[in-house]
Design a protein around this motif. Structure first.
Motif, short mmCIF file in Angstrom:
data_model
loop_
_atom_site.label_atom_id
_atom_site.label_comp_id
_atom_site.label_asym_id
_atom_site.label_seq_id
_atom_site.Cartn_x
_atom_site.Cartn_y
_atom_site.Cartn_z
N GLY A 385 -7.68 100.52 -50.48
CA GLY A 385 -8.28 101.76 -49.99
C GLY A 385 -9.79 101.75 -50.11
N GLN A 386 -10.29 101.26 -51.24
CA GLN A 386 -11.74 101.22 -51.45
C GLN A 386 -12.41 100.23 -50.51
OE1 GLN A 386 -11.79 102.57 -56.17
NE2 GLN A 386 -12.29 100.47 -55.65
N MET A 387 -11.75 99.10 -50.28
CA MET A 387 -12.34 98.13 -49.35
C MET A 387 -12.37 98.69 -47.93
SD MET A 387 -11.28 94.15 -48.65
CE MET A 387 -11.78 93.60 -50.28
N THR A 388 -11.31 99.40 -47.55
CA THR A 388 -11.27 100.02 -46.23
C THR A 388 -12.42 101.00 -46.05
OG1 THR A 388 -8.87 99.84 -46.14
CG2 THR A 388 -9.88 101.45 -44.68
N ARG A 389 -12.64 101.83 -47.04
CA ARG A 389 -13.72 102.82 -46.96
C ARG A 389 -15.09 102.14 -46.88
NH1 ARG A 389 -9.81 105.24 -50.30
NH2 ARG A 389 -9.16 107.29 -49.55
N MET A 390 -15.24 101.05 -47.64
CA MET A 390 -16.53 100.37 -47.62
C MET A 390 -16.79 99.70 -46.27
SD MET A 390 -18.17 97.74 -50.43
CE MET A 390 -18.40 99.07 -51.62
N ILE A 391 -15.77 99.05 -45.70
CA ILE A 391 -15.94 98.43 -44.39
C ILE A 391 -16.27 99.48 -43.34
CG2 ILE A 391 -14.74 97.20 -42.53
CD1 ILE A 391 -13.22 95.65 -44.67
N GLN A 392 -15.58 100.62 -43.41
CA GLN A 392 -15.85 101.69 -42.45
C GLN A 392 -17.28 102.20 -42.60
OE1 GLN A 392 -13.68 102.98 -39.87
NE2 GLN A 392 -15.79 103.53 -39.33
N ALA A 393 -17.72 102.36 -43.84
CA ALA A 393 -19.09 102.83 -44.08
C ALA A 393 -20.12 101.82 -43.57
CB ALA A 393 -19.29 103.08 -45.57
N ILE A 394 -19.83 100.53 -43.74
CA ILE A 394 -20.74 99.50 -43.22
C ILE A 394 -20.83 99.59 -41.70
CG2 ILE A 394 -21.03 97.00 -42.93
CD1 ILE A 394 -19.75 96.76 -45.79
N CYS A 395 -19.67 99.78 -41.06
CA CYS A 395 -19.67 99.91 -39.59
C CYS A 395 -20.47 101.13 -39.15
CB CYS A 395 -18.23 100.02 -39.09
SG CYS A 395 -17.29 98.48 -39.22
N ASP A 396 -20.42 102.19 -39.93
CA ASP A 396 -21.12 103.43 -39.58
C ASP A 396 -22.63 103.35 -39.81
OD1 ASP A 396 -18.68 104.54 -38.91
OD2 ASP A 396 -18.45 105.62 -40.81
N ASP A 397 -23.04 102.64 -40.89
CA ASP A 397 -24.42 102.75 -41.35
C ASP A 397 -25.28 101.51 -41.16
OD1 ASP A 397 -24.01 105.39 -42.33
OD2 ASP A 397 -22.98 104.57 -44.07
N PHE A 398 -24.67 100.36 -40.86
CA PHE A 398 -25.44 99.12 -40.72
C PHE A 398 -25.67 98.80 -39.25
CE2 PHE A 398 -24.62 98.83 -45.10
CZ PHE A 398 -25.30 97.75 -45.65
N PRO A 399 -26.61 97.89 -38.96
CA PRO A 399 -26.86 97.51 -37.57
C PRO A 399 -25.61 96.92 -36.92
CG PRO A 399 -28.59 96.69 -39.01
CD PRO A 399 -27.52 97.22 -39.90
N PRO A 400 -25.46 97.07 -35.61
CA PRO A 400 -24.25 96.60 -34.93
C PRO A 400 -24.04 95.09 -35.01
CG PRO A 400 -25.92 97.32 -33.35
CD PRO A 400 -26.38 97.76 -34.68
N GLU A 401 -25.10 94.32 -35.24
CA GLU A 401 -24.95 92.86 -35.32
C GLU A 401 -24.43 92.39 -36.68
OE1 GLU A 401 -29.52 93.62 -35.55
OE2 GLU A 401 -27.72 94.60 -34.75
N THR A 402 -24.17 93.33 -37.60
CA THR A 402 -23.66 92.98 -38.93
C THR A 402 -22.26 92.38 -38.83
OG1 THR A 402 -24.92 94.80 -39.92
CG2 THR A 402 -23.10 93.88 -41.22
N ARG A 403 -22.05 91.25 -39.49
CA ARG A 403 -20.74 90.62 -39.58
C ARG A 403 -20.18 90.81 -40.99
NH1 ARG A 403 -19.35 86.92 -35.63
NH2 ARG A 403 -20.89 86.68 -33.96
N VAL A 404 -18.90 91.16 -41.08
CA VAL A 404 -18.27 91.47 -42.37
C VAL A 404 -16.95 90.73 -42.48
CG1 VAL A 404 -17.56 93.31 -43.94
CG2 VAL A 404 -19.26 93.80 -42.16
N THR A 405 -16.67 90.18 -43.64
CA THR A 405 -15.39 89.52 -43.86
C THR A 405 -14.26 90.56 -43.87
OG1 THR A 405 -15.85 89.60 -46.25
CG2 THR A 405 -16.26 87.51 -45.10
N GLN A 406 -13.03 90.09 -43.64
CA GLN A 406 -11.85 90.97 -43.60
C GLN A 406 -10.80 90.43 -44.56
OE1 GLN A 406 -11.55 93.70 -41.38
NE2 GLN A 406 -13.65 93.37 -40.75
N PRO A 407 -11.05 90.46 -45.87
CA PRO A 407 -10.10 89.89 -46.83
C PRO A 407 -8.77 90.65 -46.84
CG PRO A 407 -12.24 90.31 -47.85
CD PRO A 407 -12.24 91.01 -46.54
N THR A 408 -7.72 89.94 -47.20
CA THR A 408 -6.39 90.56 -47.33
C THR A 408 -6.01 90.72 -48.81
OG1 THR A 408 -5.36 88.38 -47.11
CG2 THR A 408 -5.60 89.71 -45.10
N GLY A 409 -7.02 90.68 -49.67
CA GLY A 409 -6.80 90.88 -51.10
C GLY A 409 -8.12 90.82 -51.84
N GLY A 410 -8.08 91.10 -53.14
CA GLY A 410 -9.29 91.08 -53.95
C GLY A 410 -10.13 92.33 -53.77
#
Length: 494
Positions: A385-410
């Motif tokens: 849940g916390q990772m989901t919220r952080m990824i969503q916040a990055i998508c909302d607040d960072f430049p569109p060219e930002t690349r983010v990993t999509q881990p399935t754990g950790g």
């Protein structure tokens, strides 16, 4: 939670009305991503409808992608993770080099010794998520029951009850291990240090992922070893093609990697790839030091296997600990060193004799009473849940060219932003009370200057949300200033 009864209408089927009621609770935020929905029987009683009606409603919500079912657990609000582009496979330099970790030391000091810092850089879980009350109670209990044992010198391999529980635990990772094959250590980092020291000599070359955990680099430097970085994919992990090419052409003393939900990329090798890795290293008689500290933190499905599960020659030195799942402060880890066990235990004895017995017994008692499985189920949901919220916040607040990993754990994310200066961002963020881990500290060649690591293991709250917004603003400012600096002089005047 209780759901108020329906106001039945004849315009829609009853199960559709139930589904809409649940959907509205999700939209309003009453039901958050990762939350468990009421059981079928409980919702039947609350809404005065039939079991079949609730089942049809849940199926409809599942078809819409709003909820998911977990076998023997129930229905959950689906974690609708935003899908930013992922980083590309790394392309590190192909030369082996000695390691200099002065920059890493400076990062560690600022991350751990700055009061009030929002810890987005250090990969540490929130203490509030750990079962500290239960562990404290068990610590008192084992001290009362073993007053002399807890204060005595102990020899490696460590406390027998703990080694028994760890052997049972490792069955989940596909490993059939005797308790006698396990050596207790002071956390994973000591296990890693002892394992590398057992299989290398100063001046040897060790193959590593790129980027890799900076703690590995500190160990390589301390042991006077050379690091050879290999291309690594953010989902699939180390390139076996590159590894085979290196093994054919160079003298390699060992390979070192995090096999499940790696640090910092979060990659997780498939079982097939792990099997191929074990076979490839066996072909060239090269030992593997495997760090599996995040293996228990899978978000969905079964726990991923360890490379050790495919080891048929005793060449894999498996390292792990409870620092990310139970307690970082108790410093209880372990190593299964295979054919190198005698050498590793001798080094352990020379370094610090043993891991505190009381800490070992407290962890053993927690594992024995079944608390670990219950705790892990909740911890996995929280991290997801916390990772989901952080990824969503990055998508909302960072430049569109930002690349983010999509881990399935950790609980670690790796960001890649073209044009970003991660070291400058790290320094600017500190002035706002925010810690990040800049990319260059994860590579002996100091690459990844446009990348940084974030920790989603701390409790998501307003301070964390605000810190992400601030980071996004700082990145945008930095990129805008760079564009202005690179513009022709005439345009800069305007």
């Amino acid at each position: 939670m209780n759901i108020t009864p329906l106001e039945v209408t004849h315009e829609k089927n009853l199960y559709e009305q139930v589904a809409e009621r649940i959907h509205s609770l999700i939209q309003e935020g009453t039901l958050q991503p990762g939350d468990r929905l009421p059981s079928v029987r409980k919702l039947k009683a609350q809404l005065s409808v039939s079991v079949s009606t609730v089942m049809e409603a849940y199926r409809l919500l599942e078809d819409r992608g709003l909820i998911s079912v977990r076998p023997q657990s129930g229905y959950y609000v689906k974690l609708a993770i935003a899908q930013p582009p992922e980083p590309t496979e790394s392309t590190p330099p192909c030369d082996a080099s000695l390691v200099d970790t002065l920059m890493t030391f400076q990062f560690s000091r600022s991350s751990f010794h700055t009061d009030g810092l929002v810890q987005l850089g250090a990969a540490i879980p929130a203490v509030e998520l750990m079962p500290t009350a239960a562990l404290n109670r068990l610590m008192g209990q084992v001290l009362r029951q073993n007053p002399e044992y807890a204060h005595s010198y102990q020899l490696p391999p460590g406390c027998a009850p703990l080694r028994h529980e760890i052997a049972r635990l490792m069955m989940n990772s596909g490993c059939s291990i005797s308790p006698d094959a396990i050596t207790i250590t002071n956390g994973t980092m000591e296990a890693f240090y002892l394992a590398l020291k057992a299989v290398t000599q100063p001046g040897d070359t060790v193959v590593i992922e790129s980027p890799t955990y900076f703690g590995f680099l500190e160990t390589l430097e301390e042991l006077h070893l050379k690091a050879l970085e290999l291309p690594t994919h953010p989902r699939e992990g180390l390139s076996l093609e590159a590894l085979e090419s290196v093994l054919q052409s160079r003298s390699i003393a060992a390979c070192a990697l995090v096999s499940n939900f790696s640090n910092p990329l979060g990659s997780c090798m498939s079982d097939l790839k792990k099997k191929q890795l074990a076979e490839l290293l066996a072909q060239y008689e090269v030992p593997l030091v495997e760090d599996d500290i995040y293996g228990d933190l899978n978000f969905e499905g079964d726990r991923p296997k360890a490379v050790k599960a495919f080891d048929r020659h005793g060449l894999v030195l498996y390292c792990s600990s409870f620092s990310k799942t139970l307690s970082a402060g108790l410093r209880v880890g372990w190593c299964v060193a295979g054919r190198y066990q005698t050498r590793l235990e001798r080094v352990k004895w020379l370094v610090n004799h043993t891991t505190p017995p009381a800490n070992q017994l407290a962890i053993a008692a927690f594992l024995a009473n079944g608390g670990y499985d219950r705790h892990l189920r909740q911890l996995r949901r929280t991290y997801q849940g916390q990772m989901t919220r952080m990824i969503q916040a990055i998508c909302d607040d960072f430049p569109p060219e930002t690349r983010v990993t999509q881990p399935t754990g950790g609980h670690i994310l790796w960001l890649e932003i073209p044009g970003c200066d991660a070291m400058q961002l790290y320094k600017e963020a500190l002035r706002y009370g925010i810690g990040i881990a800049p990319g260059p500290i994860f590579s002996p060649s100091r690459t990844y200057g446009h990348c940084f690591r974030l920790n989603s293991g701390i409790l998501w709250n307003r301070d964390v949300e605000k810190a992400i917004q601030t980071l996004g603003h700082l990145v945008k400012q930095q990129l805008a200033a760079k564009i202005l600096d690179e513009a022709p002089p005439l345009l800069r005047q305007h």
